[in-house]
Scaffold this motif. Structure first.
Motif, PDB file in Angstrom:
ATOM      1  N   ASN A  11      -1.519   1.805  12.840  1.00 40.70           N
ATOM      2  CA  ASN A  11      -2.296   1.566  11.628  1.00 40.70           C
ATOM      3  C   ASN A  11      -3.518   0.684  11.905  1.00 40.70           C
ATOM      4  O   ASN A  11      -3.663  -0.403  11.361  1.00 40.70           O
ATOM      5  CB  ASN A  11      -1.414   0.921  10.552  1.00 40.70           C
ATOM      6  CG  ASN A  11      -1.939   1.204   9.157  1.00 40.70           C
ATOM      7  OD1 ASN A  11      -2.064   2.360   8.768  1.00 40.70           O
ATOM      8  ND2 ASN A  11      -2.254   0.170   8.402  1.00 40.70           N
TER       9      ASN A  11
ATOM     10  N   PRO B 190      -7.766   8.644   0.137  1.00 41.73           N
ATOM     11  CA  PRO B 190      -6.752   8.626  -0.929  1.00 41.73           C
ATOM     12  C   PRO B 190      -5.678   9.697  -0.767  1.00 41.73           C
ATOM     13  O   PRO B 190      -4.492   9.426  -1.019  1.00 41.73           O
ATOM     14  CB  PRO B 190      -7.583   8.851  -2.199  1.00 41.73           C
ATOM     15  CG  PRO B 190      -8.945   8.347  -1.855  1.00 41.73           C
ATOM     16  CD  PRO B 190      -9.146   8.685  -0.415  1.00 41.73           C
TER      17      PRO B 190
ATOM     18  N   ARG C 221      -5.626   4.595  10.151  1.00 35.33           N
ATOM     19  CA  ARG C 221      -4.830   3.956   9.107  1.00 35.33           C
ATOM     20  C   ARG C 221      -4.351   4.949   8.038  1.00 35.33           C
ATOM     21  O   ARG C 221      -5.021   5.945   7.764  1.00 35.33           O
ATOM     22  CB  ARG C 221      -5.628   2.827   8.458  1.00 35.33           C
ATOM     23  CG  ARG C 221      -5.975   1.696   9.431  1.00 35.33           C
ATOM     24  CD  ARG C 221      -6.907   0.676   8.811  1.00 35.33           C
ATOM     25  NE  ARG C 221      -8.185   1.301   8.411  1.00 35.33           N
ATOM     26  CZ  ARG C 221      -9.160   0.644   7.804  1.00 35.33           C
ATOM     27  NH1 ARG C 221      -9.009  -0.646   7.516  1.00 35.33           N
ATOM     28  NH2 ARG C 221     -10.278   1.268   7.483  1.00 35.33           N
TER      29      ARG C 221
ATOM     30  N   ARG D 139       2.731   7.790   1.129  1.00 35.14           N
ATOM     31  CA  ARG D 139       3.589   7.151   0.118  1.00 35.14           C
ATOM     32  C   ARG D 139       4.708   8.089  -0.305  1.00 35.14           C
ATOM     33  O   ARG D 139       5.869   7.682  -0.435  1.00 35.14           O
ATOM     34  CB  ARG D 139       2.769   6.744  -1.100  1.00 35.14           C
ATOM     35  CG  ARG D 139       1.942   5.478  -0.918  1.00 35.14           C
ATOM     36  CD  ARG D 139       1.232   5.122  -2.221  1.00 35.14           C
ATOM     37  NE  ARG D 139       2.200   4.772  -3.254  1.00 35.14           N
ATOM     38  CZ  ARG D 139       2.609   3.526  -3.516  1.00 35.14           C
ATOM     39  NH1 ARG D 139       2.127   2.510  -2.813  1.00 35.14           N
ATOM     40  NH2 ARG D 139       3.486   3.290  -4.471  1.00 35.14           N
TER      41      ARG D 139
ATOM     42  N   LEU E 163      -3.187   8.628   1.972  1.00 32.56           N
ATOM     43  CA  LEU E 163      -2.282   7.597   1.484  1.00 32.56           C
ATOM     44  C   LEU E 163      -1.236   8.180   0.539  1.00 32.56           C
ATOM     45  O   LEU E 163      -0.047   7.836   0.612  1.00 32.56           O
ATOM     46  CB  LEU E 163      -3.072   6.498   0.772  1.00 32.56           C
ATOM     47  CG  LEU E 163      -2.238   5.396   0.118  1.00 32.56           C
ATOM     48  CD1 LEU E 163      -1.323   4.718   1.131  1.00 32.56           C
ATOM     49  CD2 LEU E 163      -3.147   4.367  -0.552  1.00 32.56           C
TER      50      LEU E 163
ATOM     51  N   ASP F  20      -4.332   4.658   4.929  1.00 33.23           N
ATOM     52  CA  ASP F  20      -5.168   4.689   3.733  1.00 33.23           C
ATOM     53  C   ASP F  20      -6.624   4.988   4.062  1.00 33.23           C
ATOM     54  O   ASP F  20      -7.534   4.565   3.356  1.00 33.23           O
ATOM     55  CB  ASP F  20      -5.055   3.379   2.960  1.00 33.23           C
ATOM     56  CG  ASP F  20      -5.417   2.154   3.794  1.00 33.23           C
ATOM     57  OD1 ASP F  20      -5.564   2.287   5.021  1.00 33.23           O
ATOM     58  OD2 ASP F  20      -5.544   1.057   3.206  1.00 33.23           O
ATOM     59  N   SER F  21      -6.869   5.763   5.124  1.00 28.16           N
ATOM     60  CA  SER F  21      -8.248   6.135   5.475  1.00 28.16           C
ATOM     61  C   SER F  21      -8.869   7.026   4.405  1.00 28.16           C
ATOM     62  O   SER F  21     -10.091   7.131   4.311  1.00 28.16           O
ATOM     63  CB  SER F  21      -8.279   6.846   6.825  1.00 28.16           C
ATOM     64  OG  SER F  21      -7.519   8.046   6.796  1.00 28.16           O
TER      65      SER F  21
ATOM     66  N   THR G  66       0.810  -1.216   0.000  1.00 24.59           N
ATOM     67  CA  THR G  66       0.000   0.000   0.000  1.00 24.59           C
ATOM     68  C   THR G  66       0.842   1.264   0.000  1.00 24.59           C
ATOM     69  O   THR G  66       0.562   2.207  -0.752  1.00 24.59           O
ATOM     70  CB  THR G  66      -0.935   0.013   1.231  1.00 24.59           C
ATOM     71  OG1 THR G  66      -1.779  -1.135   1.185  1.00 24.59           O
ATOM     72  CG2 THR G  66      -1.786   1.268   1.265  1.00 24.59           C
ATOM     73  N   VAL G  67       1.886   1.303   0.844  1.00 26.03           N
ATOM     74  CA  VAL G  67       2.660   2.543   0.977  1.00 26.03           C
ATOM     75  C   VAL G  67       3.962   2.522   0.185  1.00 26.03           C
ATOM     76  O   VAL G  67       4.646   3.541   0.110  1.00 26.03           O
ATOM     77  CB  VAL G  67       2.954   2.862   2.458  1.00 26.03           C
ATOM     78  CG1 VAL G  67       1.686   2.832   3.282  1.00 26.03           C
ATOM     79  CG2 VAL G  67       3.982   1.909   3.041  1.00 26.03           C
TER      80      VAL G  67
END
Length: 346
Positions: free
Chosen positions: A311, A324, A319, A331, A327, A321-322, A97-98
């Motif tokens: 997370n 877009p 988290r 990233r 995230l 990715d709560s 994800t990251v």
């Protein structure tokens, strides 16, 4: 780390060179009263009876020398997840994800539960420093400090010693708050210091030198009247200062205002390196800015080792990715080459 402390640790390692190594889980009770910014419990406990590895090697091994890990050149990218350490699936999902894998994993050990050798070994083999938040729910600090738990402490220390990989341990985290039984409502600073030193000394008694000891207070913002120095066991008993603090919807929301007052107070009595042992940001439109601010603050201070991202979806969605945009911010910041490193070669 000062030269005398390096000498003390090196002497202990040398003295243990002829020792043979042999073994034995983790749990935590949920906290429902910790305020925002207090952290609370995270990952699900390990299941007792999960199969501790206890095979001794054919020949004695030198104790793992953790000296190079105490102040690495790059920053830790730490995290905790639901379900660890029994399963590391969430770790792999995070990496995808990251775009970068965490190299430090926090999980919880309930007081009285046996240390799970196989699970901790799996964390290390997965490229992460195991970090155990040891939570004395079942016994009081006074009982621990008086020696009533010495057998359990020694058994845990022997298991960690015999595993012979580096393990970070925080005992009684967030002790300056009142939301845990080892905190300010049910215990006092003298009890905490006595219990901490008792635990530490029993580890030394059995020659367990592969532990990084993390003293982990909550940021002082929600408890400004509680001074931290009386809770400090002393530099001889601590390797890292593990500060817990969250970017919440209200209250301090910059690195300087969230962590600054606590770091200033701590620096009055210790110069040990700092790990932000629990942090995250609430899901608000400000979350991408919070994330960028966290990374910038960590990178700007050479004495800060890195951070541990909480997370989980617990009370709110912490988290990465709560959303877009959150995230994307994480990233981008995590791609910095100064973030993350090979823990076997720090």
């Amino acid at each position: 780390m000062s030269r005398p402390e390096i000498s003390r640790r090196s002497a202990l390692l040398g003295a243990l060179g002829a020792l043979a190594f042999g073994s034995t889980t983790a749990a935590c009770a949920p906290s429902t009263t910790a305020p925002i910014g207090a952290g609370g419990n995270g990952a699900a406990p390990a299941v007792a009876g999960g199969g501790s590895a206890s095979a001794s090697p054919a020949a004695p091994r030198l104790p793992y020398d953790i000296t190079s890990m105490l102040m690495p050149k790059k920053k830790f990218l730490g995290a905790t997840f639901d379900g660890v350490p029994q399963s590391l699936t969430a770790v792999d999902a995070f990496r995808t994800t990251v775009g970068k894998a965490p190299n430090l994993l926090v999980y919880y050990l309930g007081w009285g539960d046996e240390f799970q050798t196989d699970q901790t070994d799996a964390v290390w083999r997965h490229g992460m420093l195991p970090y155990i938040a040891w939570e004395p729910f079942k016994k009081t600090l006074a009982q621990i400090g008086a020696g009533g738990e010495d057998d359990y402490i020694r058994r845990t220390a022997i298991a960690i010693r015999d595993l012979n990989v580096p393990v970070a341990i925080s005992f009684g985290h967030e002790m300056n708050g009142g939301w845990y039984p080892w905190g300010t409502k049910d215990s006092n600073a003298d009890d905490f210091v006595k219990a901490w030193r008792r635990v530490h000394d029993r580890f030394q008694d059995v020659g367990c030198s592969n532990v990084i000891w993390v003293w982990s207070p909550n940021v002082i913002n929600p408890v400004p009247s509680v001074r931290l120095k009386p809770y400090y066991p002393g530099d001889g008993y601590v390797d890292w200062l593990g500060v817990v603090g969250y970017y919440a919807r209200t209250g301090p929301h910059t690195f300087a205002t969230l962590f600054g007052p606590t770091l200033k107070e701590i620096r009055a009595f210790s110069t040990k390196p700092v790990l932000l042992a629990e942090t995250a940001s609430e899901p608000t439109p400000r979350k991408p800015v919070d994330i960028a601010d966290l990374f910038a603050g960590v990178l700007a201070d050479p004495a800060i080792l890195g951070f541990v991202w909480f997370n989980l979806r617990k009370e709110t969605d912490w988290r990465v990715d709560s959303a877009p945009d959150a995230l994307a911010a994480f990233r981008s910041a995590a791609a910095d080459p100064r973030i993350g490193f090979d823990v076997e070669h720090p």
